[in-house]
Design an enzyme around this catalytic site. Structure first.
Site, short mmCIF file in Angstrom:
data_model
loop_
_atom_site.label_atom_id
_atom_site.label_comp_id
_atom_site.label_asym_id
_atom_site.label_seq_id
_atom_site.Cartn_x
_atom_site.Cartn_y
_atom_site.Cartn_z
N CYS A 281 7.97 44.79 54.69
CA CYS A 281 7.09 45.92 54.39
C CYS A 281 7.55 47.17 55.15
CB CYS A 281 5.65 45.56 54.78
SG CYS A 281 4.49 46.93 54.71
N CYS B 244 4.81 49.23 56.89
CA CYS B 244 4.37 48.55 58.12
C CYS B 244 5.22 48.99 59.30
CB CYS B 244 4.45 47.04 57.96
SG CYS B 244 3.38 46.33 56.68
#
Length: 310
Positions: A75, A78
């Site tokens: 991700c 993230c």
């Protein structure tokens, strides 16, 4: 978000693993307890697994908010958000804990939170989700989000004030003149006027935690004057009668049988559901507010309540 997440499966899994953890050493990812102003950020940033979720998230959230950062290696957003959260956790100096959870390694946690996209950030307080957001927000927005949570919970969570005091970041506020009328009425034993005065403060400022706590105290004192010792006998004979359980808890508390009152209402919470469960929980929380937040009986009862709820 509050109340929308069922974490009971995670609790059960964590408790089932504790025996193995005691035999083989701490489960991976556990960090040192939150420390004072000289502690490193490692004390306030914790890598959490399914096995450590109970201790590192639910139990810690009884003292300070725990902000859960759900992330994964693949991700990219993230990787932008996580360093921001870690930096802010260091700035927070123990007023909140950052719990980092890799959803690929801990799929049951992702399932419990109903994760559909990441990053997903959830604030847990008192064992319950209270706020959340999905996306890599800019640092100023994350900072404001955290500040709002801390301000909302400061008067109800002992660890926040303790961490702020240890860091030298909070000065004692001046006395609020709006409370003088209520306090004078309370000293005279005029509970009706005191309740009305505190209620006026809350009508103008619904988030005033000091007024909420004082109002709980006044209402209890008024109930305690009318407490019927026979309520305990009736409640014991009718465990499903919620009115009887609430009256009995008040009578026990008025007789300084604090632990019995707390245990009674925790048991009622575990048996009830829906609106009845919320009613008993709110009554019990109101009783907690009559004591210092670090009272060992309150702390134990809060843990028991968290177990009953999840």
């Amino acid at each position: 978000m509050a109340g929308a997440v069922d974490l009971s499966a995670l609790r059960a899994r964590a408790e089932a693993s504790r025996t193995d953890g005691r035999q083989n050493g701490p489960a991976g990812g556990a960090a040192a307890p939150a420390g004072g102003p000289d502690s490193s950020a490692g004390a306030w940033v914790v890598d959490v697994t399914e096995q450590t979720f109970q201790a590192e998230v639910l139990e810690r959230s009884l003292q300070v908010p725990v902000v859960v950062d759900l992330w994964a290696d693949w991700c990219q957003p993230c990787k932008q958000l996580s360093p921001v959260l870690e930096r802010l956790a260091e700035e927070g100096r123990g007023t909140w804990i950052l719990a980092k959870i890799d959803i690929d390694a801990n799929p049951r946690i992702a399932q419990a939170f109903g994760v559909q996209s990441i990053p997903m950030v959830i604030a847990i307080a008192g064992g319950q989700p209270v706020q959340a957001f999905n996306s890599a927000l800019p640092e100023p927005q994350v900072r404001e989000w955290l500040k709002a949570i801390i301000d909302q919970l400061r008067d109800r969570m002992p660890g926040i004030a303790e961490a702020e005091a240890a860091a030298g970041g909070v000065e004692e506020p001046p006395e609020d003149p709006r409370f003088i009328e209520a306090e004078d009425a309370l000293e005279r034993g005029d509970y009706g006027q005191a309740e009305a005065a505190y209620q006026r403060i809350l009508d103008a400022e619904p988030a005033n935690e000091q007024a909420k706590a004082a109002l709980s105290q006044v209402r209890f004192l008024a109930r305690a004057e009318q407490a019927d010792p026979g309520a305990v006998v009736r409640a014991d004979a009718n465990p499903d009668d919620l009115d009887a359980q609430l009256a009995a808890a008040d009578a026990e508390l008025a007789a300084d049988r604090v632990q019995e009152a707390f245990n009674r209402l925790v048991g009622a919470v575990s048996r009830a559901d829906g609106e009845d469960r919320d009613r008993v929980r709110e009554h019990l929380i109101g009783l907690f507010e009559l004591f210092p937040a670090d009272d060992t009986r309150v702390m134990a009862a809060r843990r028991a309540l968290a177990r009953a709820l999840f």
